[in-house]
Design an enzyme around this catalytic site. Structure first.
Site, PDB file in Angstrom:
ATOM      1  N   CYS A  54       3.677   7.970   1.871  1.00  0.00           N
ATOM      2  CA  CYS A  54       4.036   7.244   2.522  1.00  0.00           C
ATOM      3  C   CYS A  54       4.621   6.415   1.496  1.00  0.00           C
ATOM      4  O   CYS A  54       3.651   5.515   1.236  1.00  0.00           O
ATOM      5  CB  CYS A  54       3.631   7.205   3.360  1.00  0.00           C
ATOM      6  SG  CYS A  54       4.288   5.482   4.676  1.00  0.00           S
ATOM      7  N   CYS A  77       9.009  -6.107  14.767  1.00  0.00           N
ATOM      8  CA  CYS A  77       8.591  -5.546  16.539  1.00  0.00           C
ATOM      9  C   CYS A  77       7.399  -5.503  16.637  1.00  0.00           C
ATOM     10  O   CYS A  77       6.015  -6.525  15.294  1.00  0.00           O
ATOM     11  CB  CYS A  77       8.979  -3.684  15.468  1.00  0.00           C
ATOM     12  SG  CYS A  77       9.890  -3.607  14.685  1.00  0.00           S
ATOM     13  N   CYS A 104       4.034  -4.198  15.010  1.00  0.00           N
ATOM     14  CA  CYS A 104       3.715  -4.437  13.751  1.00  0.00           C
ATOM     15  C   CYS A 104       3.106  -4.772  12.995  1.00  0.00           C
ATOM     16  O   CYS A 104       3.841  -5.968  12.829  1.00  0.00           O
ATOM     17  CB  CYS A 104       5.212  -3.480  13.261  1.00  0.00           C
ATOM     18  SG  CYS A 104       5.563  -2.820  11.754  1.00  0.00           S
ATOM     19  N   CYS A 136     -10.271   0.967   4.263  1.00  0.00           N
ATOM     20  CA  CYS A 136      -9.275   0.046   4.081  1.00  0.00           C
ATOM     21  C   CYS A 136      -9.857  -0.648   4.750  1.00  0.00           C
ATOM     22  O   CYS A 136      -9.425  -1.937   4.575  1.00  0.00           O
ATOM     23  CB  CYS A 136      -8.234   0.510   4.576  1.00  0.00           C
ATOM     24  SG  CYS A 136      -6.976  -0.382   4.624  1.00  0.00           S
ATOM     25  N   CYS A 170       8.815  -7.842   6.302  1.00  0.00           N
ATOM     26  CA  CYS A 170       9.811  -7.058   7.115  1.00  0.00           C
ATOM     27  C   CYS A 170      10.120  -8.175   7.762  1.00  0.00           C
ATOM     28  O   CYS A 170       9.432  -9.025   8.941  1.00  0.00           O
ATOM     29  CB  CYS A 170       9.490  -5.549   8.287  1.00  0.00           C
ATOM     30  SG  CYS A 170      10.647  -5.320   9.079  1.00  0.00           S
ATOM     31  N   GLU A 225       0.555  -0.804   0.261  1.00  0.00           N
ATOM     32  CA  GLU A 225      -0.255   0.206   0.542  1.00  0.00           C
ATOM     33  C   GLU A 225       1.078   1.294  -0.077  1.00  0.00           C
ATOM     34  O   GLU A 225       2.112   1.278   0.746  1.00  0.00           O
ATOM     35  CB  GLU A 225      -1.115  -0.075   1.439  1.00  0.00           C
ATOM     36  CG  GLU A 225      -1.844  -0.784   1.141  1.00  0.00           C
ATOM     37  CD  GLU A 225      -3.088  -1.348   2.230  1.00  0.00           C
ATOM     38  OE1 GLU A 225      -3.638  -2.147   2.680  1.00  0.00           O
ATOM     39  OE2 GLU A 225      -3.080  -0.429   2.894  1.00  0.00           O
TER      40      GLU A 225
HETATM   41  N1  SAH Z   1      10.813  -0.194   9.164  1.00  0.00           N
HETATM   42  C1  SAH Z   1      10.630   1.200   9.075  1.00  0.00           C
HETATM   43  C2  SAH Z   1       9.917   2.421   8.304  1.00  0.00           C
HETATM   44  C3  SAH Z   1       8.676   1.505   8.444  1.00  0.00           C
HETATM   45  S1  SAH Z   1       7.897   1.307  10.048  1.00  0.00           S
HETATM   46  C4  SAH Z   1      10.561   1.470  10.704  1.00  0.00           C
HETATM   47  O1  SAH Z   1      10.308   0.794  11.572  1.00  0.00           O
HETATM   48  O2  SAH Z   1      11.179   2.588  10.934  1.00  0.00           O
HETATM   49  C5  SAH Z   1       6.767   2.883  10.410  1.00  0.00           C
HETATM   50  C6  SAH Z   1       6.483   3.468  11.249  1.00  0.00           C
HETATM   51  O3  SAH Z   1       5.039   3.000  12.154  1.00  0.00           O
HETATM   52  C7  SAH Z   1       7.661   3.505  12.593  1.00  0.00           C
HETATM   53  O4  SAH Z   1       8.003   4.345  12.789  1.00  0.00           O
HETATM   54  C8  SAH Z   1       6.819   1.710  13.286  1.00  0.00           C
HETATM   55  O5  SAH Z   1       7.392   2.464  14.346  1.00  0.00           O
HETATM   56  C9  SAH Z   1       5.503   2.163  12.947  1.00  0.00           C
HETATM   57  N2  SAH Z   1       4.496   1.736  13.239  1.00  0.00           N
HETATM   58  C10 SAH Z   1       4.345   0.344  13.068  1.00  0.00           C
HETATM   59  N3  SAH Z   1       3.236  -0.170  13.462  1.00  0.00           N
HETATM   60  C11 SAH Z   1       2.402   0.704  13.963  1.00  0.00           C
HETATM   61  C12 SAH Z   1       1.065   0.686  15.115  1.00  0.00           C
HETATM   62  N4  SAH Z   1       1.025  -0.782  15.029  1.00  0.00           N
HETATM   63  N5  SAH Z   1       0.693   1.684  15.336  1.00  0.00           N
HETATM   64  C13 SAH Z   1       1.401   3.121  15.422  1.00  0.00           C
HETATM   65  N6  SAH Z   1       2.540   3.205  14.459  1.00  0.00           N
HETATM   66  C14 SAH Z   1       3.206   1.484  14.263  1.00  0.00           C
HETATM   67 FE1  SF4 Z   2       9.920  -3.483  10.077  1.00  0.00          FE
HETATM   68 FE2  SF4 Z   2      10.026  -2.831  12.611  1.00  0.00          FE
HETATM   69 FE3  SF4 Z   2       9.784  -1.088  10.617  1.00  0.00          FE
HETATM   70 FE4  SF4 Z   2       7.452  -2.740  11.343  1.00  0.00          FE
HETATM   71  S1  SF4 Z   2       7.954  -1.141  12.801  1.00  0.00           S
HETATM   72  S2  SF4 Z   2       8.641  -2.040   9.381  1.00  0.00           S
HETATM   73  S3  SF4 Z   2       8.402  -4.783  11.928  1.00  0.00           S
HETATM   74  S4  SF4 Z   2      11.310  -2.655  11.521  1.00  0.00           S
END
Ligand code: SAH
Ligand code: SF4
Length: 372
Positions: free
Chosen positions: A109, A120, A123, A345, A116, A96
């Site tokens: 974005c 995390c 996420c 969505c 990934c 997306e």
């Molecule tokens: N991998 C990279 C970029 C993609 S994630 C990173 O982790 O920075 C982009 C942002 O969205 C990150 O700051 C991540 O922590 C945040 N994010 C991921 N899942 C989320 C969620 N469920 N609610 C709010 N922010 C989230």
């Molecule tokens: Fe990958 Fe973590 Fe970023 Fe999600 S928040 S995209 S798992 S690095």
């Protein structure tokens, strides 16, 4: 049988690689600039229409090259101007891309990987596991599609996308070469012409690659911190066990020190109720971040099914923010935008068999209040 897979896809060639391509086929290198303009500024994918290329060259190009665009399977425009695309990649997985208009800018974005590997805990992309890296064409293709949605093919593009954040699916520093080439195209005058300050790479902290990034480019940096100490961050962001906070902060400072201007890093802090949103956490964070020139972006958690986390109340978010502000930090809170698109969505995700609700996170995540 004409085999298109054998043809080189010019969509994904960085300025340097485009020049190399034209030289390799016995042409002058200024053709590269012409081609970049046709593709990225005019959205022209048909060589026949590239009138300044000359007939024999157009014929040659049609034989050996193509401009292969991502397959858009869904597009939606919200009443607040937010636009959202689902693009299906070869292999069947979808990604997306989201565009958020604001008063003075429009932010896109962009995703860097399908899935990934960093897992995390909060996420939804991480929960899917890693599928594969996106190619340069698949990354810049997201910008192309978004830019094209504002004009017809062959018309000169309006500058509606002023900012790009690499905050979609995936960890951009783990798809380093492709992301760097795609960012070069974003900043190239003859392509999207974005300022380096307005292209932001977000990382969860792949420390060695942060140094490598500083060697090859000077885009803006966002760091996904989410916790003020290693004990907590180890649980939320597993890569912290390899590169703990002290190393991450040092790498962030090394990156900033290389920049020719006094730019700040953006520190992203996704807030989850009862996990990392207490006043004690705020106190510890305020202290920790005194070491880094930064703006702090608080992101109230976006829930998704079976995540196990909750979004904190506004009062908890404000209390956290107020403490940071009292310690002279610059803080923004990402607000939810594109509510009606979010609703769409939910259905959309089912339609395209996407297993996550990434769009909500995107819509929040792109609202970097960086005053750039
Ligand atoms: N991998 C990279 C970029 C993609 S994630 C990173 O982790 O920075 C982009 C942002 O969205 C990150 O700051 C991540 O922590 C945040 N994010 C991921 N899942 C989320 C969620 N469920 N609610 C709010 N922010 C989230
Ligand atoms: Fe990958 Fe973590 Fe970023 Fe999600 S928040 S995209 S798992 S690095």
């Amino acid at each position: 049988m004409t085999d298109t897979t054998q043809k080189i896809n010019l969509l994904g060639l960085s300025p340097a690689k485009m020049e190399a391509f034209f030289i390799a086929i016995g042409e002058k290198k200024f053709r590269a600039q012409q081609m970049l303009k046709w593709i990225h500024q005019y959205g022209e994918a048909d060589f026949e229409k590239m009138t300044n290329m000359g007939k024999p060259l157009r014929a040659k190009l049609a034989e050996i090259a193509e401009i292969r665009l991502p397959e858009v399977v869904y597009e939606d425009i919200s009443t607040d101007g937010t636009r959202k695309w689902v693009m299906r990649m070869p292999g069947g997985s979808s990604i997306e891309t989201v565009y958020i208009p604001e008063k003075e800018r429009g932010t896109l974005c962009v995703s860097s990987q399908i899935g990934c590997s960093l897992d995390c805990s909060f996420c939804s992309t991480g929960k899917q596991g890693f599928n594969r890296d996106l190619s340069v064409a698949e990354i810049i293709g997201q910008v192309y599609v978004a830019a094209m949605s504002f004009h017809g093919p062959g018309e000169r593009r309006e500058r509606r996308i002023t900012n790009v954040v690499m905050m979609g699916m995936g960890e951009p520093l783990l798809n380093f070469d492709n992301v760097v080439d795609a960012m070069h195209l974003m900043m190239e005058d003859n392509a999207y012409g974005l300022s380096k300050r307005r292209v932001t790479l977000s990382t969860s902290g792949v420390v060695p690659m942060m140094d490598k990034l500083g060697e090859v480019t000077d885009v803006s940096l966002a760091v996904s911190l989410h916790a003020p100490n290693d004990e907590l961050r180890n649980q939320l962001v597993p890569i912290n066990r390899k590169y703990p906070i002290a190393e991450l902060i040092a790498a962030t400072n090394r990156y900033l020190a290389r920049l020719p201007d006094r730019r700040k890093a953006t520190i992203e802090y996704t807030m989850m109720e009862g996990v990392n949103d207490s006043l004690e956490n705020a106190i510890e964070l305020a202290e920790l971040l005194k070491q880094v020139p930064c703006k702090i972006n608080l992101i109230p958690f976006n829930p998704f099914p079976n995540s196990g986390y909750k979004r904190p109340s506004n009062n908890r978010v404000y209390r956290f923010r107020d403490h940071l502000v009292s310690q002279n930090h610059i803080v923004t809170i990402r607000s939810t935008r594109g509510d009606d698109i979010d609703a769409a969505c939910g259905q959309l995700v089912g339609k395209v068999e996407d297993r996550t609700r990434r769009s909500e996170r995107y819509i929040n995540a792109v609202q970097l209040d960086s005053n750039q």
